[in-house]
Design an enzyme around this catalytic site. Structure first.
Site, PDB file in Angstrom:
ATOM      1  N   GLU A 116      -1.421  -8.352  20.443  1.00 27.64           N
ATOM      2  CA  GLU A 116      -2.625  -8.550  19.329  1.00 27.64           C
ATOM      3  C   GLU A 116      -3.321  -7.330  19.419  1.00 27.64           C
ATOM      4  OE1 GLU A 116      -4.912 -12.423  19.189  1.00 27.64           O
ATOM      5  OE2 GLU A 116      -3.456 -13.044  20.710  1.00 27.64           O
ATOM      6  N   HIS A 227     -14.242 -11.946  13.016  1.00 26.86           N
ATOM      7  CA  HIS A 227     -12.810 -11.979  13.108  1.00 26.86           C
ATOM      8  C   HIS A 227     -12.129 -11.655  11.763  1.00 26.86           C
ATOM      9  CE1 HIS A 227      -8.349 -13.154  13.346  1.00 26.86           C
ATOM     10  NE2 HIS A 227      -8.532 -13.655  14.696  1.00 26.86           N
ATOM     11  N   ARG A 272     -10.271  -5.330  16.856  1.00 27.66           N
ATOM     12  CA  ARG A 272     -10.846  -6.353  15.904  1.00 27.66           C
ATOM     13  C   ARG A 272     -11.929  -5.883  15.321  1.00 27.66           C
ATOM     14  NH1 ARG A 272     -10.903 -12.367  18.617  1.00 27.66           N
ATOM     15  NH2 ARG A 272      -8.759 -12.027  18.278  1.00 27.66           N
ATOM     16  N   HIS A 326     -16.818 -15.259  14.604  1.00 28.93           N
ATOM     17  CA  HIS A 326     -15.826 -15.566  15.630  1.00 28.93           C
ATOM     18  C   HIS A 326     -16.440 -15.875  17.020  1.00 28.93           C
ATOM     19  CE1 HIS A 326     -11.663 -16.611  16.854  1.00 28.93           C
ATOM     20  NE2 HIS A 326     -11.608 -15.571  17.774  1.00 28.93           N
ATOM     21  N   ARG A 361     -14.861  -8.047  21.995  1.00 27.25           N
ATOM     22  CA  ARG A 361     -13.870  -8.592  22.969  1.00 27.25           C
ATOM     23  C   ARG A 361     -12.430  -8.320  22.689  1.00 27.25           C
ATOM     24  NH1 ARG A 361     -11.054 -13.231  22.414  1.00 27.25           N
ATOM     25  NH2 ARG A 361     -12.321 -14.292  20.924  1.00 27.25           N
TER      26      ARG A 361
HETATM   27  C1  SIN Z   1      -6.670 -15.305  17.296  1.00 27.37           C
HETATM   28  O1  SIN Z   1      -5.817 -16.123  17.466  1.00 27.37           O
HETATM   29  O2  SIN Z   1      -6.738 -14.345  16.405  1.00 27.37           O
HETATM   30  C2  SIN Z   1      -8.013 -15.400  18.025  1.00 27.37           C
HETATM   31  C3  SIN Z   1      -7.755 -15.155  19.440  1.00 27.37           C
HETATM   32  C4  SIN Z   1      -9.021 -14.651  20.053  1.00 27.37           C
HETATM   33  O3  SIN Z   1     -10.086 -14.907  19.620  1.00 27.37           O
HETATM   34  O4  SIN Z   1      -8.606 -14.003  21.184  1.00 27.37           O
END
Ligand code: SIN
Length: 476
Positions: A116, A227, A272, A326, A361
């Site tokens: 990610e 997010h 993010r 988020h 985060r």
């Molecule tokens: C996501 O699945 O993009 C959110 C996971 C997270 O908040 O770390």
């Protein structure tokens, strides 16, 4: 006869998300716990977590995970907290497996770890693809033997001699009091206080207001994470799209095919906050889409996403996205055993701030934090001396649409000082005189709103000061 229904326990745990149930699961048999939640026990953000849980279990050590966490957080961290959580994180997968959680594996038997944003390596473990939170919660919740009171809101912490000794609130409309040797706040973030968020509607930052009211230290409340990919349908935000899709090859683009993150060295796997800022900027001119055509076995690996698209009759290969509130990086300050600055009061999970997340985060570090810190709190409670209990004698979301709208207008990706200040002044002039469950909840929500606005203003001031200090250096 007491006017209130009275409960007595060793440890009162406010919340039923992953942090709360991890504490409960790891308490020794000689400590009784009572868990309370405003909604049903499954109305938690943990249940909604799609991304997975980050762990360096398959790496030589936790060093790269530590460094990625610090980098995503822009360095604004407590290094000890990052070291502790990422190091302890190495064993969480086997511990969760021992508790019955099944993590996804490839056909050859190896773990199917994903990537990610801002992770240099694939280290995100999933259970049931993008259903990780739900799978983990269902498995672990079954193991809880402590009682859980649902439809129960805590509106006040009770103190005696400078210590938290219990809490008061409502079970439904019935007033209750709970005496406890220790209270653990695991109330999650603040998303339910704003009109568009990925959070469960019951998550309204109550722990922050409860802790502030008894003098606990709070920090970094100005850092609210947006997010980058919330699904848009007919102009409305209709739910989170996991970042793991970009980790599996999906990318952001405009209608004419221009790749939105093309100029960033990490492209669609940038941190993010950087992706959210870029989407916000582009959306001022045109819509942004997520192209998922490079993702193999989409329906098997991302069943939540595939189901949602099917329900809404959307082509999953190209979906419009926007940003949405988020996660709260800051919260109630605690040490690495979950102790707040007030005796008898603990905080864990998103409502707490150990200095792990800085200004942003790292993806999938939240379930990790909940599990690692939940265990740490349970350990500390086991060590804490057993004090005598003091001899003093009932879905609650934020139902205030006006407050939600006010906060949503100003707690945006691009914070504006004058608008934050004006909203803060409005909230400062509001007071709730009535009593009763709804009025007391409104009072809590207004207090949390004020705390968040003050946090955002403090953040802007600090950023301005930092920029001023750096300006002369840049010109010499
Ligand atoms: C996501 O699945 O993009 C959110 C996971 C997270 O908040 O770390």
């Amino acid at each position: 006869m007491s006017l209130y229904k009275h409960f007595v326990t060793d440890v009162l745990i406010v919340g039923t998300g992953l942090a709360a149930i991890t504490v409960a699961l790891h308490l020794p048999d000689n400590l009784r716990a009572l868990l309370v939640t405003k909604g049903t026990r499954s109305e938690t953000n943990s249940m909604r977590a799609q991304g997975g849980i980050a762990s360096s279990a398959l790496e030589d050590d936790h060093e790269a995970h530590r460094a990625d966490t610090v980098r995503a957080a822009k360095g604004w961290v407590n290094p000890e907290a990052v070291e502790f959580v990422t190091r302890e994180g190495r064993t969480v997968i086997s511990e969760l497996e021992a508790l019955g959680v099944i993590f996804d594996r490839q056909e050859n038997g190896e773990y199917a770890v994903g990537r990610e944003g801002a992770h240099g390596l694939p280290r995100i473990f999933h259970s049931g693809g993008d259903q990780t939170g739900c799978r983990m919660m269902e498995t672990l919740s079954e193991k809880i033997t402590h009682p859980v009171l649902e439809q129960t809101v805590i509106t006040q912490l009770l103190t005696s001699g400078g210590r938290v000794v219990g809490a008061a609130g409502y079970r439904g409309e019935e007033r209750i009091e709970i005496s406890a040797r220790a209270v653990v706040l695991a109330t999650g973030g603040i998303g339910g206080l704003l009109s568009t968020s990925t959070n469960d509607t019951t998550i309204t930052g109550d722990g922050l207001a409860l802790a502030a009211a008894v003098g606990a230290n709070l920090s970094d409340l100005g850092y609210v994470q947006h997010h980058p990919t919330i699904l848009v349908h007919h102009g409305k935000s209709v739910g989170l799209i996991t970042e793991a899709l970009r980790g599996a090859g999906a990318y952001l683009m405009t209608r004419d095919g221009h790749r939105v993150m093309d100029n960033h060295p990490e492209r669609d796997l940038a941190a993010r906050d950087e992706v959210a800022a870029m989407i916000t900027a582009v959306r001022k001119q045109e819509s942004v889409y997520l192209n998922t055509t490079p993702v193999r076995q989409l329906a098997e690996r991302f069943p939540t996403f595939a189901r949602k698209c099917e329900e809404l009759n959307i082509n999953p290969e190209l979906v419009e996205v926007t940003t949405g509130v988020h996660f709260l990086m800051g919260g109630i300050e605690t040490d690495l055993a979950g102790r707040t600055s007030v005796a008898g009061l603990y905080a864990v999970g998103e409502t707490a701030s150990i200095g792990l997340h800085g200004t942003n985060r790292l993806a999938s570090n939240s379930l990790l934090e909940c599990f690692v810190m939940g265990k740490a709190v349970a350990r500390q409670l086991q060590l804490a001396p057993r004090r005598p209990l003091p001899a003093f004698r009932q879905v609650f979301g934020c139902e205030d649409d006006v407050l939600q709208e006010k906060l949503s207008e100003v707690l945006t990706v691009e914070l504006k000082e004058d608008r934050l200040q004006a909203t803060l002044e409005q909230l400062m002039s509001e007071s709730v005189q009535q009593t009763g469950r709804q009025a007391e909840q409104n009072r809590l929500h207004i207090m949390t709103g004020r705390l968040l606005l003050e946090g955002a203003l403090r953040r802007l001031k600090e950023e301005r000061q930092t920029n001023e200090q750096m300006a002369p250096a840049a010109t010499t």
